[in-house]
Scaffold this active site. Structure first.
Site, PDB file in Angstrom:
ATOM      1  N   CYS A 266       0.796  -1.241   0.000  1.00 34.20           N
ATOM      2  CA  CYS A 266       0.000   0.000   0.000  1.00 34.20           C
ATOM      3  C   CYS A 266       0.823   1.284   0.000  1.00 34.20           C
ATOM      4  O   CYS A 266       0.729   2.078  -0.943  1.00 34.20           O
ATOM      5  CB  CYS A 266      -0.923  -0.004   1.200  1.00 34.20           C
ATOM      6  SG  CYS A 266      -1.941  -1.476   1.252  1.00 34.20           S
TER       7      CYS A 266
HETATM    8  C1  UGA Z   1      -0.980   0.649   5.522  1.00 31.58           C
HETATM    9  C2  UGA Z   1      -1.717   1.656   6.418  1.00 31.58           C
HETATM   10  O1  UGA Z   1      -1.070   1.721   7.687  1.00 31.58           O
HETATM   11  C3  UGA Z   1      -3.187   1.260   6.596  1.00 31.58           C
HETATM   12  O2  UGA Z   1      -3.875   2.236   7.362  1.00 31.58           O
HETATM   13  C4  UGA Z   1      -3.833   1.134   5.225  1.00 31.58           C
HETATM   14  O3  UGA Z   1      -5.190   0.734   5.313  1.00 31.58           O
HETATM   15  C5  UGA Z   1      -3.056   0.120   4.394  1.00 31.58           C
HETATM   16  O4  UGA Z   1      -1.674   0.537   4.281  1.00 31.58           O
HETATM   17  C6  UGA Z   1      -3.698   0.082   3.033  1.00 31.58           C
HETATM   18  O5  UGA Z   1      -3.706   1.102   2.333  1.00 31.58           O
HETATM   19  O6  UGA Z   1      -4.311  -0.945   2.682  1.00 31.58           O
HETATM   20  P1  UGA Z   1       0.038  -1.805   5.927  1.00 31.58           P
HETATM   21  O7  UGA Z   1       0.407  -1.827   4.484  1.00 31.58           O
HETATM   22  O8  UGA Z   1      -0.585  -3.010   6.538  1.00 31.58           O
HETATM   23  O9  UGA Z   1      -0.990  -0.592   6.204  1.00 31.58           O
HETATM   24  O10 UGA Z   1       1.379  -1.497   6.704  1.00 31.58           O
HETATM   25  P2  UGA Z   1       1.881  -0.461   7.796  1.00 31.58           P
HETATM   26  O11 UGA Z   1       1.643  -0.989   9.139  1.00 31.58           O
HETATM   27  O12 UGA Z   1       1.390   0.895   7.483  1.00 31.58           O
HETATM   28  O13 UGA Z   1       3.465  -0.514   7.495  1.00 31.58           O
HETATM   29  C7  UGA Z   1       3.968  -0.123   6.223  1.00 31.58           C
HETATM   30  C8  UGA Z   1       5.472  -0.170   6.216  1.00 31.58           C
HETATM   31  O14 UGA Z   1       6.014   0.901   6.989  1.00 31.58           O
HETATM   32  C9  UGA Z   1       6.092  -1.454   6.792  1.00 31.58           C
HETATM   33  O15 UGA Z   1       7.173  -1.827   5.974  1.00 31.58           O
HETATM   34  C10 UGA Z   1       6.571  -1.038   8.172  1.00 31.58           C
HETATM   35  O16 UGA Z   1       7.649  -1.799   8.650  1.00 31.58           O
HETATM   36  C11 UGA Z   1       7.004   0.401   7.897  1.00 31.58           C
HETATM   37  N1  UGA Z   1       7.000   1.265   9.103  1.00 31.58           N
HETATM   38  C12 UGA Z   1       5.854   1.497   9.790  1.00 31.58           C
HETATM   39  C13 UGA Z   1       8.192   1.845   9.501  1.00 31.58           C
HETATM   40  O17 UGA Z   1       9.262   1.655   8.882  1.00 31.58           O
HETATM   41  N2  UGA Z   1       8.183   2.665  10.597  1.00 31.58           N
HETATM   42  C14 UGA Z   1       7.049   2.922  11.306  1.00 31.58           C
HETATM   43  O18 UGA Z   1       7.111   3.696  12.302  1.00 31.58           O
HETATM   44  C15 UGA Z   1       5.851   2.315  10.890  1.00 31.58           C
END
Ligand code: UGA
Length: 435
Positions: A266
């Site tokens: 996403c």
């Molecule tokens: C993301 C959004 O958080 C959701 O709200 C949304 O619904 C979803 O995309 C979507 O559009 O379907 P998701 O893809 O499950 O959700 O993943 P996240 O938890 O957002 O993490 C994304 C990436 O960012 C991961 O690689 C994670 O490790 C990284 N991340 C996250 C960081 O590097 N640092 C952080 O502080 C948080």
């Protein structure tokens, strides 16, 4: 009320399972037969905490899973949650959603039933209006009179999909008139009595989803940029900085974990789609481009440390700990770890990987080009370096005996999760300035 959910990915299947478990009359539809078979047997086609249990409850009640669209004409409410993948220029591919809408339209063509279509898929502003045109053309019926289309973007997170479906933090509804939103708004109010509902028009609802994901990506790239600066200040620590600024209520503590960059199906895709859309509107996407560039730079930093420490990485044996894009999922789509492995293979390194859940998905990509192991000790054996890429708890307490057979006791920790102080290793981490 009979409800159809088309597209059984994380969003669609979680919704189908949760509504099914609450005894709603649901038909979940997907065109992938293999997937359908698994789901019909109560087996989720991907790993998601709590999904299997809730799916099985739903299947015992009134949840039906099918590949046939015929039953749709008896449905009052149809959620569309099919994927909107990325094209090479970063824009989104609307092929799937358009084809689903045409099929849907044909089902309702000769019926007099009034129905509601709810777009849950992430779509760029202007898409819902295009969908309405397709529906009016195929059904020969009128939006507002014979049917309503509502944009209802989804904010659930993978690995928390069930939790977020049961208790979302927000519901966004985009429609043409407030009257058209009433039915869906009441449906959600009954399900989630205390959750805020934002009612707006189509294009704003569509844009909210992109703004939300782009802002999350911006927070991550911001902290990753700060982390890079920290790495040049001996002794400095990005964790303390994130903790301190996160306590400012105007900033907030979430999404400030510096790391290898954001991955998944996403955030990377949505930022690129918004860059593309912004350009098409004539607005220079300066900030969004920077967010994307910082994300792409993270992997180069890892490569730099490797080159510096190992001199030539060709033929060097490297252990990769974690290939899923984040912990508690087997999803490797757009995982930075996967991109890193591809880069290292190109440079001639030998790779052994470990992941508590995602090895099978990685195997589909790399086949016999790399080695796969289930134990951390075996992954580290005879390696010149280990890189922690995913924030799995398993990597917090790597033991002395696990590292004892490493050729070079060198660990790069992109998530700063390893308790490294008692280990006799050379430790490099994103966001920590070497003393
Ligand atoms: C993301 C959004 O958080 C959701 O709200 C949304 O619904 C979803 O995309 C979507 O559009 O379907 P998701 O893809 O499950 O959700 O993943 P996240 O938890 O957002 O993490 C994304 C990436 O960012 C991961 O690689 C994670 O490790 C990284 N991340 C996250 C960081 O590097 N640092 C952080 O502080 C948080």
């Amino acid at each position: 009320m009979k409800i159809a959910i088309i597209g059984l990915g994380f969003v669609g299947l979680s919704l189908a399972a949760v509504l099914g478990s609450k005894n709603f009359n649901i038909i979940g539809i997907d065109t992938d037969f293999k997937k359908i078979k698994k789901i019909q047997n109560g087996i989720p086609p991907f790993s998601e905490p709590k999904l299997e249990k809730i799916l099985k409850i739903g299947l015992k009640k009134r949840l039906k899973i099918s590949s046939k669209f015929e039953e749709i004409k008896y449905c009052d409410l149809v959620f569309i949650s099919v994927g909107t993948p990325q094209l090479s220029d970063g824009s989104i591919d609307l092929k799937n959603i358009k084809s689903v809408v045409k099929t849907l339209g044909n089902q309702y063509k000769n019926s007099t039933k009034k129905f509601q279509i709810v777009i849950k898929s992430t779509v760029i502003p202007g898409t819902t209006v295009k969908i309405i045109k397709i529906l009016e053309k195929t059904t020969k019926r009128k939006q507002g009179k014979d049917f309503d289309v509502i944009t209802n973007p989804e904010f659930l997170r993978e690995s928390k999909a069930i939790e977020d479906t049961i208790k979302p933090h927000l519901i966004v509804l985009g429609g043409e008139t407030s009257n058209s939103l009433k039915k869906l708004s009441n449906f959600y109010k009954n399900m989630h009595p205390n959750i805020p509902i934002i009612k707006t028009n189509y294009q704003t609802a569509e844009m909210i989803k992109y703004a939300n994901n782009a802002f999350l990506a911006t927070k991550i790239s911001f902290i990753n940029q700060i982390a890079s600066i920290c790495e040049k200040i001996p002794g400095s620590n990005v964790e303390d900085i994130a903790k301190a600024i996160g306590l400012d209520p105007r900033i907030g503590k979430l999404f400030l974990k510096a790391g290898p960059g954001y991955g998944g199906s996403c955030l990377p895709k949505d930022v690129k789609a918004l860059i593309n859309f912004s350009k098409n509107t004539g607005v220079k996407p300066v900030l969004l481009k920077a967010v994307n560039s910082i994300n792409e730079l993270q992997i180069e930093k890892i490569e730099e440390i490797l080159e510096k420490k190992l001199k030539n990485i060709q033929d060097k044996h490297i252990a990769i700990l974690g290939v899923s894009f984040k912990a508690n999922t087997d999803d490797v789509r757009d995982s930075i770890s996967i991109n890193l492995i591809k880069l290292l293979l190109k440079k001639g390194s030998r790779i052994t990987i470990h992941d508590p859940m995602a090895l099978e998905n990685a195997r589909k990509i790399f086949k016999n080009k790399i080695k796969y192991t289930n134990s951390i000790k075996n992954t580290l054996k005879d390696t010149n370096c280990a890189i922690i890429m995913t924030d799995w708890d398993d990597y917090q307490n790597i033991l002395k005996k696990d590292i004892s057979t490493m050729k070079n006791k060198l660990i790069i920790d992109t998530r700063r999760i390893l308790n490294y102080k008692k280990l006799d290793i050379e430790y490099h981490a994103i966001g920590l300035g070497k003393k």
